[in-house]
Design an enzyme around this catalytic site. Sequence first.
Site, PDB file in Angstrom:
ATOM      1  N   TYR A  75       9.655  -8.263  -2.007  1.00 33.85           N
ATOM      2  CA  TYR A  75      10.190  -7.823  -3.303  1.00 33.85           C
ATOM      3  C   TYR A  75      11.698  -8.033  -3.405  1.00 33.85           C
ATOM      4  CZ  TYR A  75       5.664  -5.519  -4.150  1.00 33.85           C
ATOM      5  OH  TYR A  75       4.333  -5.259  -4.333  1.00 33.85           O
TER       6      TYR A  75
ATOM      7  N   LYS B  37      -0.189  -9.097   8.909  1.00 32.78           N
ATOM      8  CA  LYS B  37      -1.017 -10.302   8.745  1.00 32.78           C
ATOM      9  C   LYS B  37      -0.545 -11.279   9.818  1.00 32.78           C
ATOM     10  CE  LYS B  37      -4.124 -12.628   6.404  1.00 32.78           C
ATOM     11  NZ  LYS B  37      -5.550 -12.316   6.489  1.00 32.78           N
TER      12      LYS B  37
ATOM     13  N   ASP C  88      -6.151  -7.428   5.303  1.00 26.39           N
ATOM     14  CA  ASP C  88      -7.427  -7.599   4.583  1.00 26.39           C
ATOM     15  C   ASP C  88      -8.475  -6.637   5.143  1.00 26.39           C
ATOM     16  OD1 ASP C  88      -6.972  -9.156   6.829  1.00 26.39           O
ATOM     17  OD2 ASP C  88      -8.275 -10.793   6.218  1.00 26.39           O
TER      18      ASP C  88
ATOM     19  N   ASP D 151       2.421  -1.189  -1.050  1.00 27.40           N
ATOM     20  CA  ASP D 151       2.284  -0.973  -2.488  1.00 27.40           C
ATOM     21  C   ASP D 151       0.792  -0.969  -2.846  1.00 27.40           C
ATOM     22  OD1 ASP D 151       2.754  -0.858  -5.171  1.00 27.40           O
ATOM     23  OD2 ASP D 151       3.718  -2.819  -5.353  1.00 27.40           O
TER      24      ASP D 151
ATOM     25  N   ASP E 154      -1.908   2.553  -3.262  1.00 27.08           N
ATOM     26  CA  ASP E 154      -2.617   2.803  -4.529  1.00 27.08           C
ATOM     27  C   ASP E 154      -4.122   2.900  -4.289  1.00 27.08           C
ATOM     28  OD1 ASP E 154      -0.374   2.958  -6.064  1.00 27.08           O
ATOM     29  OD2 ASP E 154      -0.998   1.438  -7.510  1.00 27.08           O
TER      30      ASP E 154
END
Length: 364
Positions: free
Chosen positions: A141, A192, A224, A248, A252
């Site tokens: 980001y 990852k 994943d 993020d 959620d």
Amino acid sequence: MSKKVLILPGDGIGTEIVAEAVKVLDVLGAEYGLSIEMETAAVGGAGYDAAGTPLPEETLKLAKTADAILLGAVGGPQYENLPRELRPEKGLLGLRSELDLFANLRPAILYPQLADASSLKPEIVAGLDIMIVRELTGGIYFGQPRGIDTLENGERKGYNTLVYTEHEVERIARVAFDTAMKRDRRLCSVDKANVLEVSELWREVVVQVSKDYPDVELSHMYVDNAAMQLVRAPKQFDVMVTTNMFGDILSDTAAMLTGSIGMLPSASLNADGSGMYEPIHGSAPDIAGQNKANPLATILSVAMMLRHSLNQPDHADRIEQAVGQVLDDGLRTADIEAPGMPVVGTSAMGDAVAAALQKQAEAA
Ligand code: NAD
């Protein structure tokens, strides 16, 4: 010495829910002698309305000298057409970067009284209590270079950069290990590393830091798989630590396991332990001004503030117990409505938590 708390109601339901959280702090002051100096300032759309900018200078000055900040929410349809730098979210992002709030703590707790609110089967989620520690000021980001360029053939190319330095990984890992030490002492680092070099480095640094925390059981999981495990068997997790973007998304997902966006608090901390506390939901313009919003996420954010920045864990416990009590008593706002239980408004819910706290004080 009394601690300074900056109150930033923000926009939409922000003003309504923050008022209920202040009621709770007032009861702690009156009944238990908690000494807190509160100041209120404008941020987000309210900052733009008052001073032409989502993060007015005066607000930033107060934020920098506060021990903690309690924020409602920012945003609203009336601000959506403003230039990007004047939009309400810029106020939030500005506070995060100016105060270097690099550690975002997002609990996903399912109160047993609300087990039916989850979209998953009660036996999979009942008793869920996960803490997600998300890196908040680095990663893709913020990484440079970023942009949208036009290639020689006229085609456009968009790009962002996923970058972490060792010290950025180390400091978030330490927050996560410290958090695990106060809980069940299990930490899962999500990356990852099978594809990304930056994840390889992340994993190496986390393993290095783990040597200072021999009592914490460290595991690693690819993002994943973590997403899958969160909806398959979420109770396997205690604390999870991950990058800005993975966090993020995963936080959620974890939040929705609990069924209601109106119940979950969050903390964003810097290296000094001061921080900003806010519900995970937004300003809910669809119900703003109607006394319908659930104030419990904001009230529970006050509990996190007392625990993580103000060194008052007993008061934090009292608030959490009072919230449990009003749920036991069957009080529900519309977002957590259940058959046979009365639906109450924002202020009635806040009053009920304040009354439960008062009762605790009288019984003590
Ligand atoms: P939202 O979280 O505001 O609302 C989503 C849905 O949940 C709405 O139906 C809303 O009524 C409901 N809801 C949210 N909080 C609730 C509460 N406490 N009690 C009961 N119901 C509640 O998300 P959105 O609609 O996507 O965004 C609305 C505005 O909020 C936008 O301007 C967005 O940019 C902003 N936003 C701000 C933050 C923040 O301040 N941290 C976070 C997310 C969104």
